[in-house]
Design a protein around this motif. Structure first.
Motif, PDB file in Angstrom:
ATOM      1  N   UNK A  11       0.822  -1.214   0.000  1.00 46.70           N
ATOM      2  CA  UNK A  11       0.000   0.000   0.000  1.00 46.70           C
ATOM      3  C   UNK A  11       0.854   1.262   0.000  1.00 46.70           C
ATOM      4  N   UNK A  12       1.990   1.254   0.720  1.00 47.25           N
ATOM      5  CA  UNK A  12       2.870   2.425   0.734  1.00 47.25           C
ATOM      6  C   UNK A  12       3.487   2.670  -0.637  1.00 47.25           C
ATOM      7  N   UNK A  13       3.862   1.607  -1.341  1.00 49.72           N
ATOM      8  CA  UNK A  13       4.430   1.757  -2.685  1.00 49.72           C
ATOM      9  C   UNK A  13       3.378   2.323  -3.632  1.00 49.72           C
ATOM     10  N   UNK A  14       2.181   1.778  -3.581  1.00 47.40           N
ATOM     11  CA  UNK A  14       1.103   2.256  -4.464  1.00 47.40           C
ATOM     12  C   UNK A  14       0.763   3.708  -4.140  1.00 47.40           C
ATOM     13  N   UNK A  15       0.712   4.049  -2.863  1.00 51.17           N
ATOM     14  CA  UNK A  15       0.403   5.421  -2.468  1.00 51.17           C
ATOM     15  C   UNK A  15       1.486   6.386  -2.964  1.00 51.17           C
ATOM     16  N   UNK A  16       2.738   5.997  -2.868  1.00 55.24           N
ATOM     17  CA  UNK A  16       3.838   6.857  -3.318  1.00 55.24           C
ATOM     18  C   UNK A  16       3.722   7.154  -4.810  1.00 55.24           C
ATOM     19  N   UNK A  17       3.269   6.179  -5.582  1.00 51.14           N
ATOM     20  CA  UNK A  17       3.159   6.375  -7.030  1.00 51.14           C
ATOM     21  C   UNK A  17       1.883   7.129  -7.382  1.00 51.14           C
ATOM     22  N   UNK A  30      13.002   3.584  -3.116  1.00 50.35           N
ATOM     23  CA  UNK A  30      12.683   4.155  -1.802  1.00 50.35           C
ATOM     24  C   UNK A  30      12.273   3.089  -0.794  1.00 50.35           C
ATOM     25  N   UNK A  31      11.499   2.101  -1.238  1.00 49.17           N
ATOM     26  CA  UNK A  31      10.994   1.098  -0.305  1.00 49.17           C
ATOM     27  C   UNK A  31      11.771  -0.215  -0.334  1.00 49.17           C
ATOM     28  N   UNK A  32      12.810  -0.292  -1.154  1.00 53.98           N
ATOM     29  CA  UNK A  32      13.689  -1.460  -1.147  1.00 53.98           C
ATOM     30  C   UNK A  32      13.099  -2.712  -1.776  1.00 53.98           C
ATOM     31  N   UNK A  33      12.298  -2.530  -2.816  1.00 49.75           N
ATOM     32  CA  UNK A  33      11.777  -3.679  -3.564  1.00 49.75           C
ATOM     33  C   UNK A  33      12.265  -3.578  -5.002  1.00 49.75           C
ATOM     34  N   UNK A  34      12.138  -4.638  -5.732  1.00 45.59           N
ATOM     35  CA  UNK A  34      12.569  -4.634  -7.122  1.00 45.59           C
ATOM     36  C   UNK A  34      11.650  -3.780  -7.986  1.00 45.59           C
ATOM     37  N   UNK A  35      12.218  -3.165  -9.016  1.00 40.30           N
ATOM     38  CA  UNK A  35      11.390  -2.339  -9.904  1.00 40.30           C
ATOM     39  C   UNK A  35      10.231  -3.117 -10.532  1.00 40.30           C
TER      40      UNK A  35
END
Length: 118
Positions: A11-17, A30-35
């Motif tokens: 949810x944080x990744x989706x919110x950031x985008x 930023x969140x340390x996951x793969x592109x």
């Protein structure tokens, strides 16, 4: 087997985008996951409105069932066989591609195997 990422992180990744205007790749860094992971999460969110993961694992039905199972039982009772021979027969006569282990499991579960005695 791997474990799905937490819903909070997704949810944080989706919110950031979607709300903060970051690119998918920037959010991934930023969140340390793969592109590719961030890209898939955004695509899933756009398609379904949810970021929840699909089911991991589960029951996979056996390949040898129904008509193929009946044919194989009859074939094993008619004449001697080898497991590799049964694999070849299933492929050529029935058009069913199976591996050695599948045939072994079926024959073993059905108690169709026998020991050669001299």
């Amino acid at each position: 087997m791997s474990k799905a990422y937490s819903m909070d992180l997704r949810e944080r990744v989706v919110k950031a985008v979607t709300q903060e205007g970051m690119s998918r790749r920037q959010a991934a860094v930023r969140f340390g996951v793969g592109p590719s992971t961030a890209i898939r999460w955004i695509e899933r969110f756009e398609e379904t409105g949810s970021v929840s993961p699909d089911q991991i694992g589960g029951h996979k039905p056996r390949t040898i069932r129904d008509d193929h199972a009946d044919w194989l039982r009859q074939r094993c009772r008619e004449k001697p066989f080898t497991l590799r021979g049964l694999v070849a027969e299933l492929a050529s006569e029935r058009g069913l591609k199976v591996d050695y282990r599948s045939v072994w499991r079926f024959v073993h579960d059905e108690k169709l195997s026998h020991k050669k005695r001299r």
